[in-house]
Design a protein around this motif. Structure first.
Motif, PDB file in Angstrom:
ATOM      1  N   LYS A  30      -8.686   5.800  11.272  1.00  0.00           N
ATOM      2  CA  LYS A  30      -8.284   5.445   9.915  1.00  0.00           C
ATOM      3  C   LYS A  30      -9.428   4.760   9.159  1.00  0.00           C
ATOM      4  O   LYS A  30     -10.147   3.918   9.707  1.00  0.00           O
ATOM      5  CB  LYS A  30      -7.084   4.504   9.939  1.00  0.00           C
ATOM      6  N   GLN A  31      -9.575   5.121   7.913  1.00  0.00           N
ATOM      7  CA  GLN A  31     -10.519   4.484   6.999  1.00  0.00           C
ATOM      8  C   GLN A  31      -9.813   4.356   5.655  1.00  0.00           C
ATOM      9  O   GLN A  31     -10.053   5.132   4.726  1.00  0.00           O
ATOM     10  CB  GLN A  31     -11.797   5.319   6.873  1.00  0.00           C
ATOM     11  N   THR A  32      -8.916   3.389   5.561  1.00  0.00           N
ATOM     12  CA  THR A  32      -8.014   3.315   4.421  1.00  0.00           C
ATOM     13  C   THR A  32      -8.383   2.191   3.456  1.00  0.00           C
ATOM     14  O   THR A  32      -8.954   1.177   3.848  1.00  0.00           O
ATOM     15  CB  THR A  32      -6.565   3.090   4.897  1.00  0.00           C
ATOM     16  N   PRO A  33      -8.042   2.361   2.178  1.00  0.00           N
ATOM     17  CA  PRO A  33      -8.220   1.263   1.221  1.00  0.00           C
ATOM     18  C   PRO A  33      -7.464   0.005   1.640  1.00  0.00           C
ATOM     19  O   PRO A  33      -7.922  -1.111   1.391  1.00  0.00           O
ATOM     20  CB  PRO A  33      -7.668   1.856  -0.082  1.00  0.00           C
ATOM     21  N   ARG A  34      -6.314   0.186   2.271  1.00  0.00           N
ATOM     22  CA  ARG A  34      -5.570  -0.984   2.745  1.00  0.00           C
ATOM     23  C   ARG A  34      -6.400  -1.800   3.722  1.00  0.00           C
ATOM     24  O   ARG A  34      -6.448  -3.035   3.642  1.00  0.00           O
ATOM     25  CB  ARG A  34      -4.283  -0.526   3.427  1.00  0.00           C
ATOM     26  N   GLN A  35      -7.057  -1.134   4.671  1.00  0.00           N
ATOM     27  CA  GLN A  35      -7.885  -1.847   5.639  1.00  0.00           C
ATOM     28  C   GLN A  35      -9.003  -2.614   4.939  1.00  0.00           C
ATOM     29  O   GLN A  35      -9.298  -3.756   5.299  1.00  0.00           O
ATOM     30  CB  GLN A  35      -8.487  -0.858   6.640  1.00  0.00           C
TER      31      GLN A  35
ATOM     32  N   PHE B 142       0.843  -1.194   0.000  1.00  0.00           N
ATOM     33  CA  PHE B 142       0.000   0.000   0.000  1.00  0.00           C
ATOM     34  C   PHE B 142       0.874   1.238   0.000  1.00  0.00           C
ATOM     35  O   PHE B 142       2.100   1.158   0.159  1.00  0.00           O
ATOM     36  CB  PHE B 142      -0.946   0.015   1.213  1.00  0.00           C
ATOM     37  N   ASP B 143       0.223   2.379  -0.169  1.00  0.00           N
ATOM     38  CA  ASP B 143       0.928   3.667  -0.137  1.00  0.00           C
ATOM     39  C   ASP B 143       0.891   4.186   1.294  1.00  0.00           C
ATOM     40  O   ASP B 143      -0.153   4.607   1.783  1.00  0.00           O
ATOM     41  CB  ASP B 143       0.249   4.652  -1.092  1.00  0.00           C
ATOM     42  N   LEU B 144       2.027   4.163   1.951  1.00  0.00           N
ATOM     43  CA  LEU B 144       2.101   4.598   3.348  1.00  0.00           C
ATOM     44  C   LEU B 144       1.830   6.088   3.494  1.00  0.00           C
ATOM     45  O   LEU B 144       1.290   6.537   4.502  1.00  0.00           O
ATOM     46  CB  LEU B 144       3.492   4.265   3.908  1.00  0.00           C
ATOM     47  N   GLY B 145       2.185   6.876   2.472  1.00  0.00           N
ATOM     48  CA  GLY B 145       2.087   8.327   2.600  1.00  0.00           C
ATOM     49  C   GLY B 145       0.972   8.976   1.803  1.00  0.00           C
ATOM     50  O   GLY B 145       0.803  10.192   1.872  1.00  0.00           O
ATOM     51  N   GLY B 146       0.204   8.186   1.042  1.00  0.00           N
ATOM     52  CA  GLY B 146      -0.863   8.734   0.213  1.00  0.00           C
ATOM     53  C   GLY B 146      -2.171   8.001   0.413  1.00  0.00           C
ATOM     54  O   GLY B 146      -2.295   7.145   1.303  1.00  0.00           O
ATOM     55  N   THR B 147      -3.140   8.304  -0.422  1.00  0.00           N
ATOM     56  CA  THR B 147      -4.483   7.741  -0.266  1.00  0.00           C
ATOM     57  C   THR B 147      -4.634   6.359  -0.884  1.00  0.00           C
ATOM     58  O   THR B 147      -5.708   5.763  -0.789  1.00  0.00           O
ATOM     59  CB  THR B 147      -5.530   8.687  -0.864  1.00  0.00           C
ATOM     60  N   ASP B 148      -3.579   5.842  -1.511  1.00  0.00           N
ATOM     61  CA  ASP B 148      -3.539   4.441  -1.942  1.00  0.00           C
ATOM     62  C   ASP B 148      -4.616   4.110  -2.975  1.00  0.00           C
ATOM     63  O   ASP B 148      -5.148   3.003  -2.986  1.00  0.00           O
ATOM     64  CB  ASP B 148      -3.683   3.537  -0.712  1.00  0.00           C
ATOM     65  N   GLU B 149      -4.953   5.047  -3.837  1.00  0.00           N
ATOM     66  CA  GLU B 149      -5.974   4.806  -4.838  1.00  0.00           C
ATOM     67  C   GLU B 149      -5.424   3.944  -5.976  1.00  0.00           C
ATOM     68  O   GLU B 149      -4.266   4.064  -6.358  1.00  0.00           O
ATOM     69  CB  GLU B 149      -6.474   6.134  -5.406  1.00  0.00           C
ATOM     70  N   GLU B 150      -6.277   3.069  -6.496  1.00  0.00           N
ATOM     71  CA  GLU B 150      -5.870   2.227  -7.619  1.00  0.00           C
ATOM     72  C   GLU B 150      -5.555   3.111  -8.831  1.00  0.00           C
ATOM     73  O   GLU B 150      -6.263   4.071  -9.128  1.00  0.00           O
ATOM     74  CB  GLU B 150      -6.986   1.248  -7.976  1.00  0.00           C
ATOM     75  N   GLY B 151      -4.472   2.780  -9.518  1.00  0.00           N
ATOM     76  CA  GLY B 151      -4.083   3.512 -10.710  1.00  0.00           C
ATOM     77  C   GLY B 151      -3.339   4.799 -10.443  1.00  0.00           C
ATOM     78  O   GLY B 151      -2.936   5.481 -11.387  1.00  0.00           O
ATOM     79  N   LYS B 152      -3.147   5.146  -9.160  1.00  0.00           N
ATOM     80  CA  LYS B 152      -2.431   6.379  -8.813  1.00  0.00           C
ATOM     81  C   LYS B 152      -1.037   6.022  -8.319  1.00  0.00           C
ATOM     82  O   LYS B 152      -0.877   5.104  -7.508  1.00  0.00           O
ATOM     83  CB  LYS B 152      -3.197   7.133  -7.728  1.00  0.00           C
ATOM     84  N   ASP B 153      -0.016   6.730  -8.797  1.00  0.00           N
ATOM     85  CA  ASP B 153       1.349   6.448  -8.368  1.00  0.00           C
ATOM     86  C   ASP B 153       1.487   6.688  -6.863  1.00  0.00           C
ATOM     87  O   ASP B 153       1.066   7.730  -6.345  1.00  0.00           O
ATOM     88  CB  ASP B 153       2.342   7.338  -9.116  1.00  0.00           C
ATOM     89  N   ALA B 154       2.063   5.723  -6.168  1.00  0.00           N
ATOM     90  CA  ALA B 154       2.268   5.842  -4.726  1.00  0.00           C
ATOM     91  C   ALA B 154       3.430   6.780  -4.434  1.00  0.00           C
ATOM     92  O   ALA B 154       4.444   6.763  -5.135  1.00  0.00           O
ATOM     93  CB  ALA B 154       2.534   4.474  -4.112  1.00  0.00           C
ATOM     94  N   VAL B 155       3.280   7.604  -3.404  1.00  0.00           N
ATOM     95  CA  VAL B 155       4.363   8.502  -3.010  1.00  0.00           C
ATOM     96  C   VAL B 155       5.303   7.832  -2.020  1.00  0.00           C
ATOM     97  O   VAL B 155       6.453   8.256  -1.856  1.00  0.00           O
ATOM     98  CB  VAL B 155       3.813   9.811  -2.410  1.00  0.00           C
ATOM     99  N   LEU B 156       4.828   6.776  -1.351  1.00  0.00           N
ATOM    100  CA  LEU B 156       5.643   6.086  -0.352  1.00  0.00           C
ATOM    101  C   LEU B 156       5.218   4.618  -0.278  1.00  0.00           C
ATOM    102  O   LEU B 156       4.633   4.170   0.711  1.00  0.00           O
ATOM    103  CB  LEU B 156       5.487   6.765   1.006  1.00  0.00           C
ATOM    104  N   PRO B 157       5.477   3.846  -1.334  1.00  0.00           N
ATOM    105  CA  PRO B 157       5.028   2.455  -1.353  1.00  0.00           C
ATOM    106  C   PRO B 157       5.713   1.605  -0.287  1.00  0.00           C
ATOM    107  O   PRO B 157       6.912   1.749  -0.039  1.00  0.00           O
ATOM    108  CB  PRO B 157       5.382   1.977  -2.761  1.00  0.00           C
ATOM    109  N   GLN B 158       4.911   0.743   0.331  1.00  0.00           N
ATOM    110  CA  GLN B 158       5.407  -0.133   1.390  1.00  0.00           C
ATOM    111  C   GLN B 158       4.868  -1.542   1.177  1.00  0.00           C
ATOM    112  O   GLN B 158       3.752  -1.717   0.677  1.00  0.00           O
ATOM    113  CB  GLN B 158       4.966   0.361   2.768  1.00  0.00           C
ATOM    114  N   ILE B 159       5.657  -2.537   1.568  1.00  0.00           N
ATOM    115  CA  ILE B 159       5.207  -3.927   1.603  1.00  0.00           C
ATOM    116  C   ILE B 159       5.441  -4.450   3.012  1.00  0.00           C
ATOM    117  O   ILE B 159       6.578  -4.432   3.509  1.00  0.00           O
ATOM    118  CB  ILE B 159       5.954  -4.807   0.582  1.00  0.00           C
ATOM    119  N   LEU B 160       4.379  -4.894   3.656  1.00  0.00           N
ATOM    120  CA  LEU B 160       4.499  -5.573   4.940  1.00  0.00           C
ATOM    121  C   LEU B 160       4.861  -7.036   4.686  1.00  0.00           C
ATOM    122  O   LEU B 160       4.363  -7.656   3.746  1.00  0.00           O
ATOM    123  CB  LEU B 160       3.181  -5.498   5.717  1.00  0.00           C
ATOM    124  N   ASN B 161       5.717  -7.560   5.541  1.00  0.00           N
ATOM    125  CA  ASN B 161       6.106  -8.972   5.472  1.00  0.00           C
ATOM    126  C   ASN B 161       6.610  -9.393   4.086  1.00  0.00           C
ATOM    127  O   ASN B 161       6.131 -10.381   3.515  1.00  0.00           O
ATOM    128  CB  ASN B 161       4.927  -9.861   5.890  1.00  0.00           C
TER     129      ASN B 161
END
Length: 267
Positions: free
Chosen positions: A247-252, A55-74
């Motif tokens: 929090k109400q995130t797309p990741r959740q 997910f995008d740790l620093g942005g709104t994590d919208e599909e098709g939008k470039d992430a400003v701070l991409p993260q992968i857990l595990n």
């Protein structure tokens, strides 16, 4: 293989006094290149996105939008061969020297700052992401896969802040759709930047206030984080980490959908 990292008494004392420690290389250049290839493949295919691990740790994590701070857990869940790297053993050895022989690996995560567009990771305490009813005797070992500098987002710490309580945080930009947290107010007048070579490492306590700046360089800034420590301890007086409830995130939502799907497949 990288030899075991032996901390000096001075290094151990520095960590317990200041809440962080900067080290030289804990892996060979060959292992850095090997891990960088795995790292880039995981981000290229957005490993774990469907279950909320990418997910995008620093942005709104919208599909098709470039992430400003991409993260992968595990990330090692999606590339188990990572666990064969000597740096896992080195990080475990560092944790045992700092926290005792019972310290063990808990999880890993990878944070990528794209070239020229990678956002800052605001000042925060890692424990703020947890459960306010628990204390977390854990540390993070942060390993860059290229030289880490102030220009591309090396770690910065406020010395001694590990002795603070967890202070109020909010979602980045006060936007509940953003997963990342930032502290409401922070005295960073004593902050120290910790440039590192590729394959170097910092270790910090989960209450140590820290930050990484934006990536202003022409190359991606890759960092792998290993979290190690002791089991969480139930507090006699729970804290209210209200910022996590907001929090109400797309990741959740992706994570909840994946759990529902898994439960539906159970016999």
């Amino acid at each position: 293989m990288t030899p075991a990292v032996r901390l000096t008494p001075e290094q151990t004392a520095f960590f317990h006094r200041e809440g962080y420690l900067a080290l030289g290389a804990i892996m060979t250049p060959e292992e850095v290149d090997w891990l960088k290839d795995i790292y880039d493949r995981l981000f290229e295919r957005k490993a774990g996105r469907e279950v909320g691990d990418q997910f995008d740790l620093g942005g709104t994590d919208e599909e098709g939008k470039d992430a400003v701070l991409p993260q992968i857990l595990n990330p090692s869940r999606y590339a188990p061969e990572m666990r064969q790297g000597s740096f896992y053993a080195s990080a475990s050895g560092i944790a045992r020297q700092l926290m005792g022989e019972e310290a063990a690996f808990q999880f890993d995560h990878a944070i990528l700052k794209p070239a020229r567009t990678g956002a800052a990771t605001p000042w925060h305490q890692d424990e703020a992401y947890g459960d306010g009813a628990m204390d977390y005797p854990s540390i993070s070992i942060w390993i860059p896969l290229q030289p880490a500098t102030p220009e591309n987002g090396c770690m910065q710490f406020v010395p001694g802040s590990h002795r603070w309580e967890v202070l109020p945080h909010h979602c980045i930009g006060h936007n509940p759709q953003v997963h990342g947290l930032e502290m409401d107010e922070a005295d960073i007048s004593t902050a120290v930047a910790c440039p590192l070579p590729a394959g170097g490492a910092t270790a910090h306590h989960h209450r140590t206030l820290h930050y990484t700046g934006p990536n202003l360089s022409d190359t991606p800034r890759r960092a792998l984080v290993l979290v190690l420590g002791l089991p969480g301890v139930l507090r006699s007086e729970p804290r209210d980490f209200y910022w996590n409830r907001q929090k109400q995130t797309p990741r959740q939502e992706r994570a909840r959908a994946a759990r529902r799907k898994e439960e539906a497949l159970q016999p």
